[in-house]
Scaffold this active site. Structure first.
Site, PDB file in Angstrom:
ATOM      1  N   CYS A 150      32.770  46.527  15.754  1.00 52.17           N
ATOM      2  CA  CYS A 150      32.379  45.638  16.839  1.00 52.17           C
ATOM      3  C   CYS A 150      32.236  46.399  18.147  1.00 52.17           C
ATOM      4  CB  CYS A 150      33.391  44.502  16.973  1.00 52.17           C
ATOM      5  SG  CYS A 150      33.000  43.388  18.336  1.00 52.17           S
ATOM      6  N   CYS A 174      33.395  44.514  21.219  1.00 52.24           N
ATOM      7  CA  CYS A 174      34.847  44.412  21.410  1.00 52.24           C
ATOM      8  C   CYS A 174      35.439  45.747  21.870  1.00 52.24           C
ATOM      9  CB  CYS A 174      35.549  44.028  20.111  1.00 52.24           C
ATOM     10  SG  CYS A 174      34.690  42.800  19.130  1.00 52.24           S
ATOM     11  N   ASP A 175      34.972  46.853  21.300  1.00 56.33           N
ATOM     12  CA  ASP A 175      35.699  48.113  21.464  1.00 56.33           C
ATOM     13  C   ASP A 175      34.952  49.202  22.232  1.00 56.33           C
ATOM     14  OD1 ASP A 175      37.749  46.999  19.943  1.00 56.33           O
ATOM     15  OD2 ASP A 175      36.799  47.608  18.066  1.00 56.33           O
TER      16      ASP A 175
END
Ligand code: NAP
Length: 311
Positions: A135, A138-139
């Site tokens: 992701c 997200c990261d």
């Protein structure tokens, strides 16, 4: 166990689940949506969605899916956080178990979507959350100024690579072939980006270094020459597709060789009263808009089914 029998339970809260909920709620069926372990589905993990009609400037994936949820809730859809542990489709009413609770329902819409695929490398699982990720949204932020690798040759990989250029000093896109599944527009964008480099005909054999609890590099192999080498990088983002979340049903419903639920007449399964929509049954299109479309179909089929049963 809930005393009453529900008209419809919807498993999954991505595009398909929310759309099914919207239509079922507007048909006064008071749907219950069980949100599952990835609420919002894949849209909640993506950035700008430019191909969902109605948003000329695009819309952020999490915002789009949250809007869908609000819209369905406004018409009376009930949402519950909970992961279904089992379902018995063999008799009416169908039963769905969430934690210790058993819910009875006349119809079930399976909209459980698909989850990110992993490579299955020896060190991969140990490094998830420490530089291995599926992701970018997200990261990506954690790798500002670093050099990172993206694996895959489809639209997901292109999208991740492009998104990660916001943070990374350099992105290397590693793909096992020299042909790409990605759409031309996405591939061209990635190819033209000055901070994205392509490494084709290359597979990842492992990721280092679990003992340091961080990604320090990848062991790569060229498919044509068989040459292996160590490739230093701070992160590995995977964009290699998804696996349908249908395992729970493999004994009760028909699946294809890759585990996608088989449907006929668009969204009907072989079990009366059980419908499947979205990415869990669609291996061909897998778009937000097609998931929404089949979610709508499933809700309409539920209405017809209940009407025939005299409810
Ligand atoms: P995909 O199109 O199935 O591509 C998966 C890629 O991963 C392929 O290039 C495949 O290589 C590679 N791959 C799979 N398993 C691998 C393995 N074990 N090792 C190395 N490489 C592996 O999946 P996707 O990119 O997630 O896209 C899925 C659907 O969503 C598509 O319809 C796509 O158009 C859509 N999508 C659209 C957008 C957008 O329009 N913004 C964004 C994301 C996704 P091979 O080619 O060699 O098989």
């Amino acid at each position: 166990m809930e005393d009453s029998v529900r008209n419809v339970v919807i498993m999954g809260s991505g595009c398909a689940g929310h759309t099914a909920a919207l239509y079922a709620a507007r048909a006064n069926l008071k749907p219950l949506v069980l949100e599952g372990h990835e609420p919002g589905g894949q849209l909640s993990l993506t950035t700008l969605v430019e191909n969902f009609p109605g948003f000329p400037e695009g819309i952020l994936g999490p915002e789009l899916v949250e809007n869908m949820r609000k819209q369905a809730a406004r018409f009376g859809a009930e949402y519950r956080i909970g992961h279904v542990v089992s379902a018995d489709l063999s008799k009416q009413p169908i039963t769905v178990t969430v934690g210790k609770e058993t819910i009875r329902t006349r119809t079930l819409i399976i909209a459980t979507g698909a989850s990110a695929r992993w490579l299955g490398l020896p060190n991969e699982q140990a490094l998830i959350g420490h530089g291995v990720s599926s992701c970018a949204t997200c990261d990506g932020f954690f790798f500002s100024g670093k050099e990172i690798a993206v694996i895959g040759g489809g639209d997901s990989a292109m999208e991740e690579a492009l998104f990660l250029t916001r943070f990374a000093s350099k992105v290397t896109l590693i793909h096992r072939r020299d042909q790409f599944r990605a759409s031309k527009i996405m591939l061209d964008r990635a190819r033209q980006h000055p901070n994205i480099e392509f490494l084709t005909d290359t597979v990842v054999e492992d990721v280092h270094d679990p003992s340091r609890k961080e990604v320090t590099g990848l062991q790569l192999r060229n498919m044509k020459t068989s040459k292996s080498w160590d490739f230093p990088t701070s992160a590995m983002f995977l964009g290699i597709g998804h696996i349908p979340n249908a395992k729970m049903f493999e004994r009760q419903l028909e699946t294809d060789q890759d585990g996608y639920l088989k449907t006929h007449d668009y969204v009907l399964t072989r079990v009366p009263g059980v419908f499947a929509c979205g990415d869990v049954q669609d291996r061909r299109y897998r778009q937000a808009i097609t998931a929404a479309g089949t979610g709508c179909m499933a809700a309409i089929e539920v209405e017809k089914f209940l009407e025939k049963q005299g409810h």
